[in-house]
Design a protein around this motif. Structure first.
Motif, PDB file in Angstrom:
ATOM      1  N   ALA A   1      43.775  66.000  35.257  1.00 25.44           N
ATOM      2  CA  ALA A   1      42.936  66.643  36.440  1.00 25.44           C
ATOM      3  C   ALA A   1      42.394  68.031  35.903  1.00 25.44           C
ATOM      4  O   ALA A   1      41.439  68.468  36.405  1.00 25.44           O
ATOM      5  CB  ALA A   1      43.858  66.967  37.464  1.00 25.44           C
ATOM      6  N   GLY A   2      42.954  68.399  34.639  1.00 23.10           N
ATOM      7  CA  GLY A   2      42.424  69.641  33.747  1.00 23.10           C
ATOM      8  C   GLY A   2      43.183  70.886  34.339  1.00 23.10           C
ATOM      9  O   GLY A   2      42.717  72.144  33.856  1.00 23.10           O
ATOM     10  N   ALA A   3      44.481  70.599  34.706  1.00 20.20           N
ATOM     11  CA  ALA A   3      45.233  71.850  34.780  1.00 20.20           C
ATOM     12  C   ALA A   3      45.828  72.672  33.712  1.00 20.20           C
ATOM     13  O   ALA A   3      45.922  71.977  32.423  1.00 20.20           O
ATOM     14  CB  ALA A   3      46.476  71.487  35.835  1.00 20.20           C
ATOM     15  N   ASP A   4      45.870  73.961  33.588  1.00 18.23           N
ATOM     16  CA  ASP A   4      46.440  74.521  32.409  1.00 18.23           C
ATOM     17  C   ASP A   4      47.944  74.660  32.338  1.00 18.23           C
ATOM     18  O   ASP A   4      48.432  74.781  31.222  1.00 18.23           O
ATOM     19  CB  ASP A   4      45.975  76.171  32.538  1.00 18.23           C
ATOM     20  CG  ASP A   4      44.438  76.200  32.652  1.00 18.23           C
ATOM     21  OD1 ASP A   4      43.749  75.973  31.544  1.00 18.23           O
ATOM     22  OD2 ASP A   4      43.925  76.393  33.789  1.00 18.23           O
ATOM     23  N   ALA A   5      48.619  74.405  33.573  1.00 13.07           N
ATOM     24  CA  ALA A   5      50.037  74.305  33.444  1.00 13.07           C
ATOM     25  C   ALA A   5      50.702  73.814  34.619  1.00 13.07           C
ATOM     26  O   ALA A   5      49.985  73.608  35.804  1.00 13.07           O
ATOM     27  CB  ALA A   5      50.590  75.759  33.424  1.00 13.07           C
ATOM     28  N   VAL A   6      52.026  73.086  34.620  1.00 11.41           N
ATOM     29  CA  VAL A   6      52.814  72.706  35.596  1.00 11.41           C
ATOM     30  C   VAL A   6      53.880  73.793  35.792  1.00 11.41           C
ATOM     31  O   VAL A   6      54.410  74.251  34.835  1.00 11.41           O
ATOM     32  CB  VAL A   6      52.968  71.416  35.373  1.00 11.41           C
ATOM     33  CG1 VAL A   6      52.030  70.339  35.525  1.00 11.41           C
ATOM     34  CG2 VAL A   6      53.976  71.066  34.013  1.00 11.41           C
ATOM     35  N   LYS A   7      54.205  74.090  37.017  1.00 11.08           N
ATOM     36  CA  LYS A   7      55.256  74.857  37.275  1.00 11.08           C
ATOM     37  C   LYS A   7      56.332  74.406  38.118  1.00 11.08           C
ATOM     38  O   LYS A   7      55.987  73.552  39.263  1.00 11.08           O
ATOM     39  CB  LYS A   7      54.637  76.214  38.128  1.00 11.08           C
ATOM     40  CG  LYS A   7      55.780  77.314  38.216  1.00 11.08           C
ATOM     41  CD  LYS A   7      55.273  78.538  39.014  1.00 11.08           C
ATOM     42  CE  LYS A   7      55.596  78.200  40.529  1.00 11.08           C
ATOM     43  NZ  LYS A   7      56.751  77.986  41.227  1.00 11.08           N
ATOM     44  N   PHE A   8      57.439  74.494  37.682  1.00  9.48           N
ATOM     45  CA  PHE A   8      58.804  73.830  38.516  1.00  9.48           C
ATOM     46  C   PHE A   8      59.522  75.186  39.112  1.00  9.48           C
ATOM     47  O   PHE A   8      59.179  76.132  38.781  1.00  9.48           O
ATOM     48  CB  PHE A   8      59.431  73.091  37.629  1.00  9.48           C
ATOM     49  CG  PHE A   8      58.995  71.681  37.612  1.00  9.48           C
ATOM     50  CD1 PHE A   8      59.204  70.430  38.023  1.00  9.48           C
ATOM     51  CD2 PHE A   8      57.793  71.578  36.517  1.00  9.48           C
ATOM     52  CE1 PHE A   8      58.814  69.227  37.561  1.00  9.48           C
ATOM     53  CE2 PHE A   8      57.104  70.209  36.220  1.00  9.48           C
ATOM     54  CZ  PHE A   8      57.813  69.078  36.861  1.00  9.48           C
ATOM     55  N   GLN A   9      60.548  74.903  39.901  1.00 14.70           N
ATOM     56  CA  GLN A   9      61.462  75.922  40.319  1.00 14.70           C
ATOM     57  C   GLN A   9      62.885  75.571  39.894  1.00 14.70           C
ATOM     58  O   GLN A   9      63.376  74.407  40.102  1.00 14.70           O
ATOM     59  CB  GLN A   9      61.318  75.551  41.955  1.00 14.70           C
ATOM     60  CG  GLN A   9      59.985  76.088  42.524  1.00 14.70           C
ATOM     61  CD  GLN A   9      60.012  75.978  44.114  1.00 14.70           C
ATOM     62  OE1 GLN A   9      61.006  75.760  44.517  1.00 14.70           O
ATOM     63  NE2 GLN A   9      58.852  75.857  44.531  1.00 14.70           N
ATOM     64  N   MET A  10      63.431  76.481  39.293  1.00 13.57           N
ATOM     65  CA  MET A  10      64.803  76.133  38.775  1.00 13.57           C
ATOM     66  C   MET A  10      65.867  77.118  39.477  1.00 13.57           C
ATOM     67  O   MET A  10      65.783  78.482  39.670  1.00 13.57           O
ATOM     68  CB  MET A  10      65.224  76.734  37.346  1.00 13.57           C
ATOM     69  CG  MET A  10      66.460  76.410  36.870  1.00 13.57           C
ATOM     70  SD  MET A  10      66.349  76.919  34.984  1.00 13.57           S
ATOM     71  CE  MET A  10      65.696  75.197  34.107  1.00 13.57           C
ATOM     72  N   TRP A  11      66.478  76.465  40.487  1.00 10.69           N
ATOM     73  CA  TRP A  11      67.396  77.188  41.361  1.00 10.69           C
ATOM     74  C   TRP A  11      68.604  76.213  41.560  1.00 10.69           C
ATOM     75  O   TRP A  11      68.575  75.054  40.988  1.00 10.69           O
ATOM     76  CB  TRP A  11      66.812  77.490  42.798  1.00 10.69           C
ATOM     77  CG  TRP A  11      65.860  76.191  43.356  1.00 10.69           C
ATOM     78  CD1 TRP A  11      64.755  76.500  43.271  1.00 10.69           C
ATOM     79  CD2 TRP A  11      66.051  75.204  43.855  1.00 10.69           C
ATOM     80  NE1 TRP A  11      64.228  75.286  44.036  1.00 10.69           N
ATOM     81  CE2 TRP A  11      65.101  74.440  44.254  1.00 10.69           C
ATOM     82  CE3 TRP A  11      67.542  74.420  44.027  1.00 10.69           C
ATOM     83  CZ2 TRP A  11      65.095  73.226  44.788  1.00 10.69           C
ATOM     84  CZ3 TRP A  11      67.407  73.192  44.768  1.00 10.69           C
ATOM     85  CH2 TRP A  11      66.496  72.411  45.038  1.00 10.69           C
TER      86      TRP A  11
END
Length: 244
Positions: A30-40
């Motif tokens: 899709a052209g995203a610059d980054a993927v972000k996850f949540q670490m908890w």
């Protein structure tokens, strides 16, 4: 103007590395610059009596799964980073050589276990910090903690989904980032346009993203990767436009 578009995966990977791989591949396409996850750690933020405890626990990003997902992201050529909720998580992500960190709205309230210690651990890395304060908190205190970091504060209202009518655009455009919880893509496109008009050199857009078949707790308030692709197409057009 450079717009960094980040796909917030949240719980939409459902604790499955194979599903994470699929959504990362689609976000890259899709052209995203980054993927972000949540670490908890589930036990830090939720009671075991929570009605969705099993789903929450399943979505926990363990060190081993984070290592696998970082490797997948690197191979695909898309940045991986996280909102981290405990200091040991920061230490581990440093070993993976992430480029930046996100601070979630709830962390800014300093009410969760280890919130302050986690913020201080992120600050010590010296890396860029993206900050959402949609739930409130003391911005001056947060800014002081990260006085030696390159910070980007995001306009954010912690409603899921956020009604478009609740956005205060005069306030929103004073920020260099937008953590957009509305349904659809209009708000992110409008924010990008306003910032282009203000001759901003760089902005940050974060949007919750899912695959078409995602079933996680965040799925109902996320756009799918086809919508993400359309959003990014519009953003790149705006970036190149001569508005002023």
């Amino acid at each position: 103007m450079k717009t960094t578009v980040v796909a917030e995966i949240g719980s939409n990977w459902e604790g499955s590395v194979s599903k994470a791989k699929q959504i990362i591949e689609e976000c890259k396409d899709a052209g995203a610059d980054a993927v972000k996850f949540q670490m908890w750690r589930a036990k830090d933020l939720y009671s075991i009596t929570h009605p969705q405890w099993n789903v929450i626990k399943k979505s926990e990003l363990t060190f081993e799964k984070a290592k696998q997902i970082k490797k997948i992201s690197d191979k695909l050529g898309i940045e991986f980073f996280c909102s981290v909720f405990y200091p040991e998580g920061v230490e581990f992500l440093e070993s993976l050589k992430v480029k930046r960190y996100k601070v979630a709205s709830r962390t800014c309230l300093l009410k969760d276990p280890y919130s302050l210690e986690t913020l201080e651990a992120k600050a010590k890395t010296g890396k860029p910090i993206i900050i959402s304060m949609g739930m409130g908190g003391d911005r001056n205190k947060i800014h002081k903690i990260f006085s030696n970091n390159n910070t980007t504060f995001c306009y954010c209202i912690s409603d899921y989904p956020l009604k478009f009518s609740k956005i205060d655009w005069k306030q929103a455009i004073t920020f260099d980032g937008f953590s957009d919880h509305t349904l659809g893509t209009t708000a992110s496109i409008l924010f990008t346009t306003f910032k282009k008009q203000k001759n901003s050199s760089s902005i940050f857009i974060e949007k919750h993203v899912k695959t078409k078949n995602s079933k996680g707790p965040d799925a109902s308030t996320s756009i799918d990767t086809l919508q993400l692709k359309e959003l990014i197409i519009h953003i790149r057009i705006i970036e190149k436009s001569k508005i002023n």
